[in-house]
Enzyme design. Structure first.
Site, PDB file in Angstrom:
ATOM      1  N   ASP A  95       0.763  -1.247   0.000  1.00  0.00           N
ATOM      2  CA  ASP A  95       0.000   0.000   0.000  1.00  0.00           C
ATOM      3  C   ASP A  95       0.795   1.299   0.000  1.00  0.00           C
ATOM      4  O   ASP A  95       0.231   2.336  -0.268  1.00  0.00           O
ATOM      5  CB  ASP A  95      -0.984  -0.003   1.188  1.00  0.00           C
TER       6      ASP A  95
ATOM      7  N   HIS B 279       1.930   4.347   6.355  1.00  0.00           N
ATOM      8  CA  HIS B 279       1.752   4.983   5.041  1.00  0.00           C
ATOM      9  C   HIS B 279       0.541   5.906   4.982  1.00  0.00           C
ATOM     10  O   HIS B 279       0.327   6.570   3.968  1.00  0.00           O
ATOM     11  CB  HIS B 279       1.691   3.919   3.934  1.00  0.00           C
TER      12      HIS B 279
END
Length: 973
Positions: A107, A376
């Site tokens: 991701d 993230h």
């Protein structure tokens, strides 16, 4: 996080564990330890815990990556990536005796070349990524090049390579379209609801259930997708990810439908041409590895930036939420200082009064906060304001704890009670010295780097006439001047000279008299209209130190040129603030948001008039430029404070003199504006830019022309370093937080400093991701100008000196103490320092506290017998990491291998008894770590690779770019 935990993560682990127990064939992979640990510590029953042990044993549950979070790759520092990985791995090894060996980095928005190196060093056998440029992925997919052996570091090359799998265009989520129904398919548990699950078990958007009638249709759809993907890979093994974000919270309905479908396909495998099985990532990589193919090698080129379609360049997040990015780095740097400070204290003062267990808890609170923000959707600035506030609160709480810990250690080590001293917390610019004039003040300054440093620390004071003395009563060079941000206080700059990992104590007193600090004198220049300036015969104002002469053009009040005095090389250099105007209406075209940067057109200059004030003194000169929208505007909209330093004779001022420090004041911006500082020079750079990957290595960034969105697709992350150069001269920028950076013209480099956006994209509105950030930011950048040889020599140490500025703490002495001078002499704190050569960095010196045995057989047996030590943390094991800062061939001297004698390096902490060399996160003994060796044209023999040669004695040779990790133990511990 707590909310997400309650509604979602807790249900995932509880229901998945229960479901896995119901069928031996079922499997599941788990990644982020932060959620798992919250579940383990606060939700899991004893039965659940027993089941987890069993499922891990039998390979039904597999932990992949195993860090606290799935970290971002673009805007994080290597040290923080290592921290969060170590934090998760320590828990997994201590609790289960397992060590993750595969990655699942599906991701993060783009892939850095640092990551494959880190994962190889951590003992992984294969790496998996997904988000790379859409056009590049299409090309690799067509040519069956989605799998390769990645040599992420040019210097370590095949010694730290890793097999890498890029997911195909479907990425990590199951495709949900089914041709035989207008309902979705494959997502039978629907969508999680906050904060409580529905009583009837019916969630929104539950997929069409599998029935006898539609089973053949479901199977046909799934098999068609599997075959489509099989054509893109070289082996007949297809990784088919089942799930997506926030899935498996209701695992029983998911698994029961999956079981039916998989059984059906396997029963009809002859006509369908496919067999299927539940698998973990490890199962998949094992299958591919055993095919024994020869793989292509990818060099150290990264996959940044990342675009998902022509107008979607994910380059906005390099700057989003600049305040959070700044605090995350300040917290990381304070943690780094606190760790080595505590580790030394425990070794040197075993019978101390500071409670070690409590101290470790204080450090752990900041380890957790710094680890989680590397996520993230954390430091990237791509979270909602509510989640951003959670990160901020956790960081501030952890910083508060570590400052308290450091203050209590100083208090203890200085017999402060006897001397009537009181230490308050570590220093932030807003907590200056109180104005109470009859109280003598101490400033205690700790240098967290393992080098001798000479630099300035700034303290807020309420008097203009001050004196500063060291422990022996000698006067210390200092300068005091009006403060730029406050009218009621002054800034006191103290020149400190401190050896590695040591602290010094300075005595600050209001003192009109001959020993006083120098007073900086201010000259204000008239505000100038930049648009009407006389460019023909400019009047130039020189500001000079031993390294540079900087000229300012008094017809515009802007910078004009910089001369590097050693070579007498002059570079024309001007700086201006501009803004990109961006669209916020999806009906009108592409938008910018937390993730994306989509400028309407070229950047627009923001200021027509500039004010100038120069504050000059013996030790430093500060040039204050104020940028106004026009000549008559009341308030300035931007400011730059440029500082040039001079160290008096007898001080090593090399690093100090070579940096031109700039602090910017930006904001609040208007809506849908992205603010940049553009520095234009006459260097013929051919629009080539260099930026760093995670403060670890440098990437070359040639300007690329695209049909669409060229500006945004030429933005790159600068985590710590960016530079431009011509044949002889280099201009280097060093940053204390991440920024987007680009070279949009020859000789130019622009840095995005701040963004404030609003858009009406429904998805962004639902998740409150419109980035209406009205804050004022104060980023700092150091400029270094010089020949390549000079800048090469300086920039690695300078970048770390900016990252790890000294920690400042305060003490006060009440009442009058004539004996003070003598007492200070007795406990003079030039404690034995820890010093490494300038091409090495002491990456870690800390007491992790893990209780696991470093002998694997013993650790596994202890767990099996239930003998895992409970209770107190282990304070005898010290974690040490040493990193070589240079690439092979980068510098004739600094790129050489370095021989380090650990015993003498650490003699200040005590007598070294035992050294164990470990994998990056500490869980493997390097001598027993056997990693898969994937076949490449370069190395045809497949087998296991053995990492480093390590000698039993205390002598270690550190080669370029190596990061070496050790457990060290001292006598008497």
């Amino acid at each position: 996080l707590q909310e997400s935990m309650h509604a979602y993560a807790a249900n995932v682990y509880t229901s998945v564990v229960e479901e896995l127990m119901k069928g031996k064939q079922r499997k599941f992979i788990a990644v982020e330890q932060e959620f798992f640990r919250l579940w383990w510590d606060s939700v899991a029953t004893d039965t659940h815990k027993q089941q987890v042990h069993q499922l891990l044993q039998e390979g039904q549950l597999e932990f992949v990556i195993g860090g606290q979070v799935m970290h971002d790759e673009a805007v994080t520092l290597i040290g923080d990536q290592i921290l969060q990985l170590t934090e998760g791995h320590g828990f997994l090894y201590e609790t289960f005796g397992i060590r993750p060996q595969f990655s699942w980095h599906v991701d993060p928005f783009g892939a850095s070349a640092t990551t494959p190196t880190l994962f190889a060093l951590a003992g992984f056998n294969a790496h998996l990524i997904s988000r790379i440029d859409y056009d590049l992925k299409a090309d690799m997919q067509k040519n069956k090049k989605l799998q390769f052996v990645w040599q992420g570091s040019p210097s370590l090359s095949e010694r730290q390579e890793i097999f890498t799998h890029v997911m195909d265009q479907y990425s990590y989520c199951t495709p949900s379209q089914i041709p035989f129904s207008n309902r979705s398919g494959f997502y039978w548990n629907g969508i999680a609801t906050f904060p409580d699950p529905p009583k009837d078990g019916v969630y929104p958007n539950m997929s069409l259930p599998v029935t006898d009638t539609n089973l053949p249709l479901y199977a046909k759809t799934m098999v068609a997708n599997i075959k489509e993907r099989a054509a893109w890979f070289r082996t007949s093994d297809v990784l088919w990810p089942w799930g997506c974000d926030k899935q498996f919270f209701n695992a029983s309905v998911q698994y029961s439908n999956m079981d039916l479908l998989l059984d059906y396909i396997n029963k009809h495998s002859d006509e369908l041409g496919v067999t299927v099985q539940y698998a973990t990532v490890g199962d998949y990589f094992q299958a591919v590895y055993s095919r024994n193919l020869t793989w292509e090698i990818r060099d150290s080129q990264d996959f940044l930036p990342y675009s998902t379609e022509p107008f979607q360049a994910w380059t906005g997040f390099y700057t989003s939420r600049s305040t959070l990015k700044g605090i995350a780095r300040r917290a990381s740097s304070l943690l780094y200082a606190g760790e080595s400070f505590f580790a030394q204290y425990v070794q040197k003062h075993p019978a101390s009064s500071v409670c070690k267990c409590r101290a470790l808890k204080q450090l752990q609170s900041l380890r957790w906060a710094v680890s989680e923000v590397q996520h993230h959707d954390g430091i990237t600035g791509t979270e909602s304001p509510k989640v951003k506030d959670m990160y901020m609160n956790n960081l501030m709480y952890g910083m508060f704890n570590v400052k308290k810990l450091m203050a209590s250690i100083i208090f203890d080590m200085n017999n402060a009670k006897k001397n009537g001293e009181v230490y308050s917390s570590a220093y932030n610019k807003d907590s200056g010295i109180p104005g109470n004039t009859n109280v003598d003040q101490y400033v205690v300054v700790y240098n967290p780097l393992a080098w001798n440093i000479t630099t300035f620390v700034t303290v807020s004071v309420s008097n203009l006439e001050m004196s500063v003395y060291d422990e022996l009563g000698h006067s210390v060079p200092a300068q005091v001047q009006s403060s730029v941000e406050s009218h009621s206080t002054y800034d006191l700059y103290i020149l400190v000279e401190i050896s590695g990992l040591s602290y010094r104590k300075y005595h600050v007193k209001p003192f009109p008299g001959k020993k006083s600090a120098f007073i900086g004198r201010s000259v204000k220049y008239k505000r100038k209209d930049v648009t009407r300036a006389d460019r023909q015969s400019p009047q130039l104002l020189p500001v000079v130190n031993n390294c540079y002469q900087v000229l300012f053009d008094l017809s515009t009040n802007l910078m004009h040129s910089v001369t590097e005095r050693e070579t007498n090389q002059t570079v024309q250099m001007t700086q201006e603030f501009l803004e990109y105007h961006v669209n916020g209406d999806v009906m009108k075209g592409p938008i910018s948001d937390n993730y994306l940067f989509a400028p309407n057109s070229s950047a627009v200059p923001v200021s027509k008039a500039v004010g100038l004030e120069v504050v000059s003194g013996y030790l430093m000169t500060e040039i204050r430029q104020y940028f106004y929208s026009n000549v008559t505007a009341q308030d300035y909209i931007y400011a730059v404070y440029t500082r040039m330093y001079a160290a008096p004779g007898g001080y090593d001022g090399k690093l100090l003199c070579h940096r031109i420090e700039q602090e910017y004041r930006v904001g609040p911006l208007e809506l849908n504006r992205e603010a940049i500082l553009r520095t234009s020079t006459n260097l013929n750079t051919k629009q080539l830019l260099y930026t760093d990957n995670n403060g670890y290595q440098i990437q070359k960034r040639p300007f690329k022309a695209y049909v669409n969105n060229t500006v945004a697709r030429n933005y790159y992350p600068m985590v710590q370093t960016a530079y431009i150069e011509d044949d002889t001269t280099r201009l280097m920028l060093l940053a204390e937080r991440a920024h987007g950076v680009s070279s949009q013209g020859n000789g130019q480099v622009e840095v995005m400093l701040h963004r404030r956006l609003w858009n009406n994209l429904q998805w962004d509105l639902n998740y409150n991701l419109t980035l209406n950030d009205s804050s004022v930011v104060h980023p700092v950048i150091w400029l270094i100008l010089g020949t390549k040889a000079v800048t090469n020599n300086l920039y690695r140490t300078s970048g770390l000196a900016l990252e790890h500025r000294p920690v400042v703490m305060f003490g006060a002495l009440s009442g009058d103490k004539p004996k003070l001078r003598r007492q200070l002499q007795q406990n003079s704190v030039h404690s034995s320092s820890v010093t490494v050569p300038p091409n090495l960095h002491l990456q870690t010196l800390s007491i992790p506290g893990w209780r696991y045995s470093s002998n694997h057989t013993e650790q596994v047996n202890n767990l099996r017998m239930g003998k895992q030590k409970q209770g107190d943390a282990d304070f005898s094991r010290v974690l040490l990491r040493i990193r070589h800062l240079y690439e092979v061939g980068e510098d004739p001297v600094l790129s050489q291998p370095v021989i380090v004698n650990l015993k003498s390096l650490l003699r200040g902490l005590g007598s070294l008894m035992l050294v164990e060399e470990r994998s990056l996160t500490g869980t493997w003994d390097v001598n027993t770590l056997k990693q898969w060796k994937w076949k490449t044209a370069q190395y045809p023999s497949k087998g296991f690779s053995n990492s480093t040669e390590t000698s039993g004695n205390y002598i270690v040779t550190v080669h370029p770019k190596e990061i070496r990790t050790f457990f060290v133990y001292f006598q008497g511990q």
